[in-house]
Design a protein around this motif. Structure first.
Motif, PDB file in Angstrom:
ATOM      1  N   LEU A  43       3.912   9.256 -10.481  1.00 22.01           N
ATOM      2  CA  LEU A  43       2.964   9.282 -11.711  1.00 22.01           C
ATOM      3  C   LEU A  43       1.659  10.481 -11.916  1.00 22.01           C
ATOM      4  CD1 LEU A  43       1.126   5.798 -12.265  1.00 22.01           C
ATOM      5  CD2 LEU A  43       2.861   6.564 -13.963  1.00 22.01           C
ATOM      6  N   VAL A  56       4.524  -6.793  -8.126  1.00 21.35           N
ATOM      7  CA  VAL A  56       3.542  -7.512  -8.163  1.00 21.35           C
ATOM      8  C   VAL A  56       3.918  -8.696  -8.240  1.00 21.35           C
ATOM      9  CG1 VAL A  56       2.258  -8.211 -11.035  1.00 21.35           C
ATOM     10  CG2 VAL A  56       2.105  -5.971 -10.421  1.00 21.35           C
ATOM     11  N   ILE A 114       0.755  -1.493   0.078  1.00 17.56           N
ATOM     12  CA  ILE A 114      -0.083  -0.241  -0.384  1.00 17.56           C
ATOM     13  C   ILE A 114       0.893   1.290  -0.048  1.00 17.56           C
ATOM     14  CG2 ILE A 114      -1.816   1.598   1.129  1.00 17.56           C
ATOM     15  CD1 ILE A 114      -2.562  -1.264   2.182  1.00 17.56           C
ATOM     16  N   THR A 129      11.772   6.918 -14.880  1.00 13.59           N
ATOM     17  CA  THR A 129      10.563   6.558 -15.588  1.00 13.59           C
ATOM     18  C   THR A 129      10.893   4.948 -16.100  1.00 13.59           C
ATOM     19  OG1 THR A 129      11.366   7.593 -17.834  1.00 13.59           O
ATOM     20  CG2 THR A 129       9.431   8.510 -16.468  1.00 13.59           C
ATOM     21  N   ILE A 176       3.341  -9.511  -4.689  1.00  8.33           N
ATOM     22  CA  ILE A 176       1.869  -9.512  -3.839  1.00  8.33           C
ATOM     23  C   ILE A 176       1.806 -10.677  -3.876  1.00  8.33           C
ATOM     24  CG2 ILE A 176      -0.099  -9.244  -3.974  1.00  8.33           C
ATOM     25  CD1 ILE A 176       0.432  -6.517  -4.878  1.00  8.33           C
ATOM     26  N   TRP A 177       2.431 -11.449  -4.898  1.00  7.83           N
ATOM     27  CA  TRP A 177       2.086 -12.667  -4.947  1.00  7.83           C
ATOM     28  C   TRP A 177       2.952 -13.843  -4.191  1.00  7.83           C
ATOM     29  CZ3 TRP A 177       3.099 -14.103 -11.539  1.00  7.83           C
ATOM     30  CH2 TRP A 177       2.286 -12.912 -12.016  1.00  7.83           C
ATOM     31  N   ILE A 198       4.397   5.191  -5.916  1.00  5.36           N
ATOM     32  CA  ILE A 198       4.179   5.363  -7.657  1.00  5.36           C
ATOM     33  C   ILE A 198       2.868   5.960  -7.855  1.00  5.36           C
ATOM     34  CG2 ILE A 198       4.023   3.141  -9.349  1.00  5.36           C
ATOM     35  CD1 ILE A 198       5.153   1.388  -7.780  1.00  5.36           C
ATOM     36  N   PHE A 199       1.854   5.976  -7.813  1.00  6.12           N
ATOM     37  CA  PHE A 199       0.898   6.939  -7.964  1.00  6.12           C
ATOM     38  C   PHE A 199       1.307   8.472  -7.841  1.00  6.12           C
ATOM     39  CE2 PHE A 199      -1.639   3.306  -6.648  1.00  6.12           C
ATOM     40  CZ  PHE A 199      -1.760   2.562  -8.177  1.00  6.12           C
ATOM     41  N   SER A 200       2.077   8.571  -7.231  1.00  4.97           N
ATOM     42  CA  SER A 200       2.032   9.743  -6.760  1.00  4.97           C
ATOM     43  C   SER A 200       3.286  10.545  -7.950  1.00  4.97           C
ATOM     44  CB  SER A 200       2.845  10.322  -5.350  1.00  4.97           C
ATOM     45  OG  SER A 200       2.121  10.013  -4.290  1.00  4.97           O
ATOM     46  N   ILE A 229       1.241   4.272  -2.904  1.00  2.58           N
ATOM     47  CA  ILE A 229       0.925   5.491  -3.078  1.00  2.58           C
ATOM     48  C   ILE A 229       2.020   6.344  -3.573  1.00  2.58           C
ATOM     49  CG2 ILE A 229       1.282   7.742  -1.273  1.00  2.58           C
ATOM     50  CD1 ILE A 229      -0.643   5.607   0.270  1.00  2.58           C
ATOM     51  N   ILE A 275      10.485   3.107 -12.988  1.00  2.00           N
ATOM     52  CA  ILE A 275       8.693   2.922 -12.215  1.00  2.00           C
ATOM     53  C   ILE A 275       8.061   1.768 -13.543  1.00  2.00           C
ATOM     54  CG2 ILE A 275       6.818   3.523 -12.619  1.00  2.00           C
ATOM     55  CD1 ILE A 275       7.422   6.638 -12.297  1.00  2.00           C
ATOM     56  N   PHE A 276       8.184   1.740 -14.618  1.00  5.10           N
ATOM     57  CA  PHE A 276       7.926  -0.313 -15.427  1.00  5.10           C
ATOM     58  C   PHE A 276       8.331  -0.888 -14.499  1.00  5.10           C
ATOM     59  CE2 PHE A 276       8.832  -2.877 -18.639  1.00  5.10           C
ATOM     60  CZ  PHE A 276       7.667  -2.973 -18.839  1.00  5.10           C
ATOM     61  N   VAL A 301       7.702  -2.049 -10.527  1.00  5.97           N
ATOM     62  CA  VAL A 301       6.447  -2.164 -10.660  1.00  5.97           C
ATOM     63  C   VAL A 301       6.402  -3.814 -10.871  1.00  5.97           C
ATOM     64  CG1 VAL A 301       3.787  -1.643 -11.606  1.00  5.97           C
ATOM     65  CG2 VAL A 301       4.967  -0.331 -10.855  1.00  5.97           C
ATOM     66  N   ILE A 302       6.315  -4.763 -11.674  1.00  2.00           N
ATOM     67  CA  ILE A 302       6.784  -6.037 -11.837  1.00  2.00           C
ATOM     68  C   ILE A 302       6.965  -6.591 -10.723  1.00  2.00           C
ATOM     69  CG2 ILE A 302       7.420  -7.701 -13.739  1.00  2.00           C
ATOM     70  CD1 ILE A 302       7.477  -5.703 -15.950  1.00  2.00           C
TER      71      ILE A 302
END
Lengths: 356, 624
Positions: free
Chosen positions: B408, B437, B398, B426, B440-441, B404-406, B402, B429-430, B433-434
């Motif tokens: 963007l 993700v 979470i 930039t 999380i798994w 990453i979205f900030s 926050i 960021i790409f 994120v991988i």
């Protein structure tokens, strides 16, 4: 507003990518109830988080393409410092997503655990450098013959046979360092940790032969431990029908009782610790990490009896190294992990076979 | 001859072996006096190795001059006023001595860590050539295990953790408007521990390299070759360096801010460094403890991790990960700070949600302490412990989200200048994120129980640490290069470096996910022939990735001589490090700045972050 549209399109495309990846299916064959459960949560996570990935990538690429400065543009952007509503949304939505994923994972974790399910079969798994050995404590016991009472162990040396559609409780231990016991087709894994017994359960639901992989670095022959690597003597699991298993186990019990008082066969049983690395015809072993035991006489130094040489090679393996092999590879603790009777029987049998 | 008496590397040449050999002789003499068996008995060479290395470290520090001020002070000599003769670099030689200037130390750090990075990378290239084909090839399993363990150890302990200390060292005092770090001598001492740690790790190849990975789990590590002892000592040295630097950062950030620099006017890199330093100070003692215990088991015959004697193998893993999970944030939070700086300046737009980003750093640092056992989902620890660890691990997504979205939000509707630094930011960021993700798994226990200790995990943490941390390091190096050297870096070569890195690193690490899912375990010198194809692709791409690094090295060296002069502020940035000349004056600010507003006030006409009450270099700000 435009950002939201770009983000939404990206999220949809991301989810679509996730679905494509699910359909391509990178997982091995599903061969247990646990595999179905785990793949289900995997696919849910894949599609959901691919959506997040798509959203971020779309906004990122969109911004870089759209808002790139023209050559010589020295202007500043509008001084936007934040947006409380947006910030609350991108805190709450991910929170909901992770709560749902956590809950579903928890459910799958509980569903996967069948160690205490009704009618389960217990199997002991022993990891050691560099092989897996198995026995069935439920079917082991004591046999009284003419020469006295002997304990017997129903053991699946090096390979394991289990019945289909039966919850199996694996009790996993190690004789030396940490190993990792993984059956990819079943999606289950746990470490064999020295000094403690770890529990794992699986309910196989597909017939066939499946690979066991050691996942924990444990020394020189780690890559060959159980795996289908070139030159290895893979330790596999055979899933058979319940009727076949009943036949197999009945014969194994009879054999185990017979073997309990037979020193010659005891040697072959004790060989369970050697099969991962050595080839030996009487035990149908084909390992190539160490020298073959079918002809040990050729490496014997002059002036030593063959029996003494074999015994020395078991209890202090680096004392004499066979040509073409390296010192320090064979574990030095067999003098303590095998009983004196087992070593005596092994020495006698290996030496006798080699002399033929 | 006087060169051998003054504090410098020449003095180290004789003081180090002198202290080391004296200690070993003393230890042997005590053994003899006590009637214990002499050399080559079990364990004695191991003990001499430990004593020799530990005292050698102290000898080196004496030689380089770490204690030249402290020793006289301790024995009560009259105070010598500091003449600042140890401060600043006037020639290249000043980079090879005990230097108290944070800017010199920053460069020393970055260069040393980058050497470690290239060496670790070279080791990866060697074992990737082994892994290109199934079957025994170039190197044997022992060598493979050694290289694999060294690769991880160098990359983590002598590259990713300290490289951010290096970047922070150069940038943070400048950003705060301070003349130097709070404890300049301690700062120099922390740096000089680092090349020692690197040498200790590398020298283990001479006595049988450690094979138990950078995690060093017993009992495999406690029964391993002598190199394992050097691994344990090396970690202590690198850890001590890390802790001392973190204390220095904490004190500097808390006490040495320029007038008007309130907490919420600090640049976000300073916030990130504050959170990181708190993590380092609180967590690093745990890995020190873990390595002391394994070392004691090896050289002193203790039984911490000997199960037959009541030891507990899992205890090591708990203590180890209590540091080593927060260490992941130590290796990535400063990177987050760097990204925040670059995105705002290069987008000509204020950072989106300043406070949310600052607090999410603190949130990640706090939560980071409650997730360590997710590395142990398959270890056989108490079953019930897996669920709380899964919950806290999932939750850490979470605050990361926050951020990453900030970011963007920051670049959206900005005026984006796609310099190499911005490309790396930039691109980060790409790829990050991988990695996030798949994190999380992996937090999901049932999924982890399938892919634990497989190539999937290798893929995940390389996306986080290479796609994440290393990308931010490059972004930062390109961004502050003009400030350090006074010259612009070649953008064409920079872009070539970015695209080779971006494409080849994804080709290296993406297929590893599928290998792991399909059944390829990690840390193997050989594998099932069915995994051949992807491994070929990975090895090939890894060679391209390595070659791409040469472009960077070439660019850094050539641009330092031939780059266009940068001027004090080529990016028209508002933060303080850009308000002084490039490279900065020897004591940073000839006139102390006064902070009057936030650091990211782009787009507000006439807005300033800081003013210089007297006429100053700030007026020379280029508008080019």
């Amino acid at each position: 507003m435009k950002a939201i549209i770009v983000g939404a399109v990206g999220a949809v495309l991301g989810c679509a990518l996730g679905v494509v990846l699910v359909l391509l299916d990178g997982m091995p064959l599903q061969a247990s109830v646990q595999a179905h459960n785990t793949d289900w949560i995997y696919q849910i996570m894949l599609v959901t988080t691919a959506g997040i990935f798509g959203l971020v990538t779309a906004v990122l690429v969109g911004a870089v393409v759209t808002f790139r400065a023209k050559h010589g543009d020295m202007s500043d952007a509008a001084p936007v410092h934040g947006h409380t509503g947006l910030e609350i949304i991108w805190t709450i939505i991910p929170t909901i997503i992770v709560i749902v994923l956590t809950g579903l994972s928890w459910k799958v974790l509980n569903d996967n655990n069948v160690a205490d399910a009704k009618g389960h079969l217990t199997v002991s798994v022993w990891g050691q450098k560099w092989d897996w050995n198995y026995d069935y404590p439920t079917y082991s016991g004591e046999v009284t013959g003419t020469k006295g009472t002997f304990p017997y162990k129903v053991a699946g040396i090096h390979e394991l046979v289990v019945p289909i559609n039966t919850p199996i409780r694996f009790e996993i231990r190690s004789r030396d360092v940490i190993h990792g016991w993984w059956v990819p087709a079943w999606r289950v894994q746990i470490n064999a940790t020295p000094g403690q017994m770890n529990l794992l359960s699986a309910t196989p639901d597909r017939l066939g032969t499946f690979a066991v992989v050691c996942t924990f670095v444990c020394g020189d022959a780690h890559p060959k431990m159980g795996t289908e690597v070139a030159g290895a003597f893979p330790s596999r699991i055979h899933v058979v029908t319940q009727a076949e298993f009943a036949t197999y186990i009945a014969a194994a019990v009879v054999q185990a009782k017979k073997d309990a008082s037979d020193p010659d066969h005891a040697a072959v049983v004790a060989f369970s610790g050697c099969a991962g690395c050595h080839a030996w015809t009487p035990a149908k072993a084909g390992g190539t990490v160490g020298p073959s035991l079918d002809d040990v006489a050729k490496d014997k130094p002059a002036g030593e009896t063959l029996e003494a040489f074999v015994r020395e090679s078991i209890v202090s393996p680096s004392a004499h190294i066979a040509t073409g092999f390296s010192p320090g590879v064979m574990p030095a603790n067999f003098g303590t992990t095998l009983s004196k009777d087992q070593i005596d029987a092994l020495v006698a049998r290996i030496a006798a076979d080699s002399k033929k | 001859m006087r060169v051998f008496l003054r504090p410098n590397l020449a003095r180290c040449l004789w003081v180090t072996p002198f202290v080391s050999l004296t200690s070993m002789t003393l230890a042997l003499a005590i053994r003899k006096a006590a009637g214990y068996p002499q050399l080559w008995d079990d364990g004695v060479p191991q003990q001499m190795l430990a004593i020799g290395y530990i005292s050698g470290v102290i000898g080196f520090l004496i030689g380089i001059g770490s204690f030249d001020t402290w020793f006289p002070w301790m024995i009560g000599s009259p105070d010598r006023p500091d003449d600042h003769s140890q401060h600043g670099a006037y020639s290249w030689r000043d980079y090879f001595r005990f230097n108290t200037d944070h800017k010199v130390i920053g460069v020393q750090y970055v260069v040393t860590t980058f050497i470690a990075f290239l060496m670790g990378g070279m080791m990866a290239e060697i074992f990737r050539s082994e892994l290109a084909h199934s079957g025994q090839g170039v190197i044997d399993t022992k060598m493979f295990n050694g290289l694999m363990s060294q690769h991880g150890t160098l990359m983590i302990f002598t590259f990713l953790v300290p490289v951010f200390a290096g970047i922070g060292n150069f940038v943070i005092p400048l950003m705060l408007g301070a003349p130097d770090m709070a404890f300049p001598r301690l700062n120099a001492l922390s740096f000089w521990l680092l090349p020692l740690a690197l040498l200790i790790f590398l020298s283990s190849f001479l006595v049988g390299s450690f094979e138990a990975g950078w995690t060093g789990y017993p009992p495999f590590s406690t029964e391993g070759p002598m190199g394992e002892t050097l691994f344990e000592i090396g970690i202590q040295v690198a850890g001590a360096s890390s802790i001392a630097t973190a204390v220095n950062f904490l004190v500097t950030i808390i006490t040495m801010r320029a007038p008007g620099m309130t907490l919420f006017r600090m640049p976000l890199l300073v916030w990130a460094n504050l959170a990181t330093s708190a993590l380092v100070v609180a967590a690093t003692p745990f890995i020190a403890g873990a390595q002391f215990m394994t070392m004691f088991d090896r050289v002193m015959g203790t039984k911490f991790f000997v199960p037959e004697m009541g030891g507990d193998v899992l205890a090591y893993q708990h203590v180890f990960w209590f540091y080593s999970h927060p260490a992941v944030y130590i290796m990535v939070l400063p990177g987050f700070g760097i990204i925040s700086e670059i995105l705002s300046v290069m987008s000509r737009k204020p950072i989106f949600g300043y406070r949310a980003i600052a607090f999410s750093s603190a949130g990640i640092a706090l939560l980071g302490f409650s997730v360590w056992a997710h590395h142990m989902f398959a270890s056989g620890m108490e079953d019930w412990l897996r669920v709380p660890m899964m919950i806290s691990t999932m939750m850490i997504a979470i605050p990361t989200g926050i951020k990453i979205f900030s970011w963007l939000g920051t670049i959206w509707q900005g005026v984006l200048h796609m310099t190499t630094a911005m490309l790396f930011a930039t691109g980060f960021i790409f790829t990050f994120v991988i990695g996030g993700v798949t994190g999380i798994w992996l937090a999901s226990v049932p999924f982890d129980n399938h892919v634990h200790d497989t190539y999937f995990v290798v893929a995940h943490f390389h996306y986080v640490l290479f796609g994440g941390s290393v990308m931010t390091v490059f972004a930062g190096l390109y961004f502050w290069y003009p400030k350090v050297t006074g010259r612009m870096i070649n953008e064409k070569l920079g872009r070539a470096h970015f695209w080779t890195t971006m494409i080849s690193s994804n080709l290296v690490f993406m297929p590893m996910h599928w290998l792991g899912l399909e059944g390829m375990p990690r840390r193997v010198a050989d594998y099932d022939p069915q995994f051949q194809n992807w491994n070929e692709v990975i090895s090939l791409a890894a060679f391209v990735l390595g070659a791409g690094m040469l472009i960077f090295v070439y660019n850094v060296i050539v641009s330092a001589r031939h780059g266009a002069p940068a001027g004090p502020n080529p990016y028209r940035s508002l933060t303080l490090e850009w308000q002084v000349s490039s490279p900065p004056p020897i004591f940073n600010f000839d006139i102390p700045p006064r902070v009057v507003g936030g650091p990211y006030r782009y787009g507000e006409p006439g807005a300033k972050h800081a003013i210089f009450p007297e006429p100053s270099v700030a007026k020379e700000r280029t508008h080019a």
